[in-house]
Enzyme design. Structure first.
Site, short mmCIF file in Angstrom:
data_model
loop_
_atom_site.label_atom_id
_atom_site.label_comp_id
_atom_site.label_asym_id
_atom_site.label_seq_id
_atom_site.Cartn_x
_atom_site.Cartn_y
_atom_site.Cartn_z
N LYS A 77 0.81 -1.21 -0.23
CA LYS A 77 0.03 0.04 0.04
C LYS A 77 0.89 1.17 -0.10
CE LYS A 77 -1.78 2.55 3.11
NZ LYS A 77 -1.61 3.87 2.52
N GLU A 85 11.12 2.27 9.21
CA GLU A 85 12.22 3.36 8.89
C GLU A 85 11.32 4.57 8.99
OE1 GLU A 85 14.10 0.95 5.29
OE2 GLU A 85 14.82 3.10 5.73
N CYS A 133 13.64 12.34 4.36
CA CYS A 133 13.73 12.11 5.74
C CYS A 133 15.40 12.30 6.28
CB CYS A 133 13.57 10.51 6.18
SG CYS A 133 14.54 9.41 5.09
N GLU A 146 10.58 17.27 13.48
CA GLU A 146 10.61 17.05 12.03
C GLU A 146 9.69 18.15 11.49
OE1 GLU A 146 9.51 13.30 10.31
OE2 GLU A 146 11.31 13.46 8.73
P1 NAD Z 1 2.91 8.46 7.39
O1 NAD Z 1 3.39 7.78 8.52
O2 NAD Z 1 1.53 9.53 7.78
O3 NAD Z 1 2.27 7.64 6.55
C1 NAD Z 1 3.04 6.71 5.78
C2 NAD Z 1 2.10 5.25 5.25
O4 NAD Z 1 1.55 4.67 6.37
C3 NAD Z 1 0.97 5.78 4.40
O5 NAD Z 1 1.15 4.99 3.32
C4 NAD Z 1 -0.14 5.66 5.27
O6 NAD Z 1 -1.29 5.57 4.60
C5 NAD Z 1 0.24 4.72 6.29
N1 NAD Z 1 -0.60 4.80 7.58
C6 NAD Z 1 -1.01 5.86 8.18
N2 NAD Z 1 -1.72 5.35 9.24
C7 NAD Z 1 -1.38 4.30 9.32
C8 NAD Z 1 -2.04 3.14 10.21
N3 NAD Z 1 -2.71 3.59 11.30
N4 NAD Z 1 -1.89 1.74 9.89
C9 NAD Z 1 -1.24 1.43 8.89
N5 NAD Z 1 -0.53 2.23 7.84
C10 NAD Z 1 -0.80 3.75 8.20
O7 NAD Z 1 3.96 9.23 6.90
P2 NAD Z 1 4.28 10.26 5.54
O8 NAD Z 1 3.58 11.63 5.87
O9 NAD Z 1 3.53 9.39 4.31
O10 NAD Z 1 5.76 10.40 5.29
C11 NAD Z 1 6.15 11.34 5.89
C12 NAD Z 1 7.12 10.66 7.06
O11 NAD Z 1 7.86 9.66 6.47
C13 NAD Z 1 8.23 11.52 7.44
O12 NAD Z 1 8.41 11.40 8.89
C14 NAD Z 1 9.68 11.12 7.00
O13 NAD Z 1 10.73 11.21 7.72
C15 NAD Z 1 9.29 9.72 6.81
N6 NAD Z 1 10.12 8.94 6.06
C16 NAD Z 1 11.46 8.26 6.41
C17 NAD Z 1 12.23 7.36 5.48
C18 NAD Z 1 13.15 6.61 5.78
O14 NAD Z 1 13.73 6.08 5.19
N7 NAD Z 1 13.71 6.58 7.36
C19 NAD Z 1 12.03 8.03 4.21
C20 NAD Z 1 10.81 8.69 3.63
C21 NAD Z 1 10.11 9.14 4.58
#
Ligand code: NAD
Length: 395
Positions: free
Chosen positions: A180, A255, A289, A391
């Protein structure tokens, strides 16, 4: 490949057992550069996730026993087809995410291709490690075994890049997948499903169920036949996933976010230090990130560094994603833009100095409702303040 309907809307379908399956419920997906809805994304229910999980479960025995060289062959074919359509995928990624077409062309799609090739060829050269227990004649060795059905959940900032960074190792080692992407950036994975089908990936090995986190994501996390969850996203969501998956004792890979500091010393190569830090701060609108999010500069060169950094930040143009002179495109959503701007306002009200970023952007009419923001530099804030600790994930 991606054809909108008569109203200009693109409707995407789940990909289950090798078929594109229409969904009953949809959510809107926006073009961040115009602020307009341009696609309809399934809001997949528990039942739809279950159909995908069952397809992946059925595909697992054969796929996990398929010879590594055959899995490699199919994955290389996927990479080749994707590479031959690089421009089409880069344009789609830019429209869906808001990033510049240049970034998607140079970074996102080539990296997705590389992910497939890297893991496809790694399995041909996988070497085990072992250790012996002295004089007891005991050998401990490690093998990499397929785990079963993998649930892969990814964020919106580098959509196909990060999703393929999960898909490639999972299917390379013989797992099957229910994936997803973020509900805000689903389109390129749907296009990718067509590539996988064309390359001959067996039905059920890779399934996509689209939708929001609390509905579709949670159904993946809590599905009893999905044995491991690989998640990239925010720390808050990771906490929810950790607690929701704990009754199932699933394998978890998380991650998460960051607040990366750059530290600049007075003996640095000044020109290189400024240019590199500008790039690492504002690449992909600051939505990575590992983007630089705070900078510590040695006293003796602080003033000089700020002046040159601000000068170059002002030159780091924000503009329409398709304009070759744009270095940054639009942020992902209206809500995210408001969140990022909220940090700037907070700094303004709490003694910070906004060195640049408040200037009005000169955008074409069609982009006036887009989620654009200029490269912003804030100084005179305490190390303990929220702009230095939390962040922001913006430019
Ligand atoms: P997010 O946590 O809001 O969402 C990430 C994913 O999780 C999406 O697909 C979302 O639909 C899903 N999700 C949300 N709630 C969920 C739940 N309760 N159960 C299961 N899945 C759920 O993050 P975002 O806003 O999409 O992305 C930005 C974040 O990602 C930032 O914090 C960034 O630092 C992090 N990030 C980390 C890395 C890394 O490699 N460490 C890389 C890219 C982004």
């Amino acid at each position: 490949m991606a054809c909108p309907d008569a109203n200009g809307l693109l409707t995407i379908q789940n990909f289950i057992n090798g078929d594109f399956v229409p969904s009953k419920q949809h959510i809107d997906s926006y073009d961040p550069s115009t602020g307009k809805v341009y696609a309809k994304i399934p809001e997949s229910s528990k039942e739809e996730v279950d159909a995908a999980a069952q397809a992946a479960k059925r595909a697992f025995p054969l796929w996990s026993l398929t010879e590594a060289k055959e899995r490699c062959r199919i994955m290389i074919k996927i990479a080749d087809i994707l590479e031959s359509r690089l421009a089409e995928f880069a344009a789609a990624e830019s429209k869906d995410q808001g990033k510049t077409i240049a970034t998607a062309t140079i970074v996102d799609i080539p990296r997705a291709v590389h992910n497939m090739r890297f893991f496809a060829t790694t399995i041909l050269h996988d070497v085990n490690t072992s250790s012996t227990v002295d004089k007891l004649g005991i050998v401990n060795y490690t093998t990499r075994e397929a785990c079963g059905v993998a649930g892969l959940i990814s964020p919106w900032n580098l959509p196909l890049y990060l999703l393929t960074f999960k898909i490639a190792p999972a299917i390379a080692w013989g797992n099957t997948v229910v994936a997803k992407p973020s509900e805000m950036t689903s389109v390129t994975s749907w296009m990718f499903a067509k590539v996988c089908k064309e390359a001959g990936l067996p039905d059920g090995v890779l399934n996509f169920t689209y939708g929001t986190g609390p509905v579709t994501g949670d159904a993946i996390v809590c599905h009893p036949d999905i044995h491991l969850i690989s998640f990239t996203g925010s720390t808050l969501t990771a906490e929810r996933i950790q607690s929701a998956s704990s009754p199932f004792c699933k394998k978890l890979s998380l991650e998460l976010g960051g607040k990366n500091p750059a530290v600049i010393f007075s003996d640095c190569d000044f020109k290189k230090a400024v240019a590199t830090t500008v790039r690492s701060s504002f690449a992909n609108q600051g939505e990575i990130c590992l983007c630089t999010s705070r900078i510590f500069v040695e006293n003796t060169i602080y003033q000089k560094f700020v002046e040159e950094f601000v000068k170059q930040a002002k030159e780091f143009k924000t503009g329409p994603p398709g304009d070759p002179s744009s270095r940054m495109g639009a942020l992902i959503s209206k809500e995210h833009l408001a969140k990022v701007r909220g940090f700037v306002h907070w700094a303004q009200e709490n003694g910070g100095t906004i060195q640049c970023g408040l200037e009005e952007l000169n955008l074409p009419d069609e982009n006036k409702e887009g989620y654009f923001m200029a490269a912003t530099v804030i100084t005179d804030v305490a190390d303990t303040s929220k702009v230095m600790q939390e962040e922001i994930f913006g430019p």
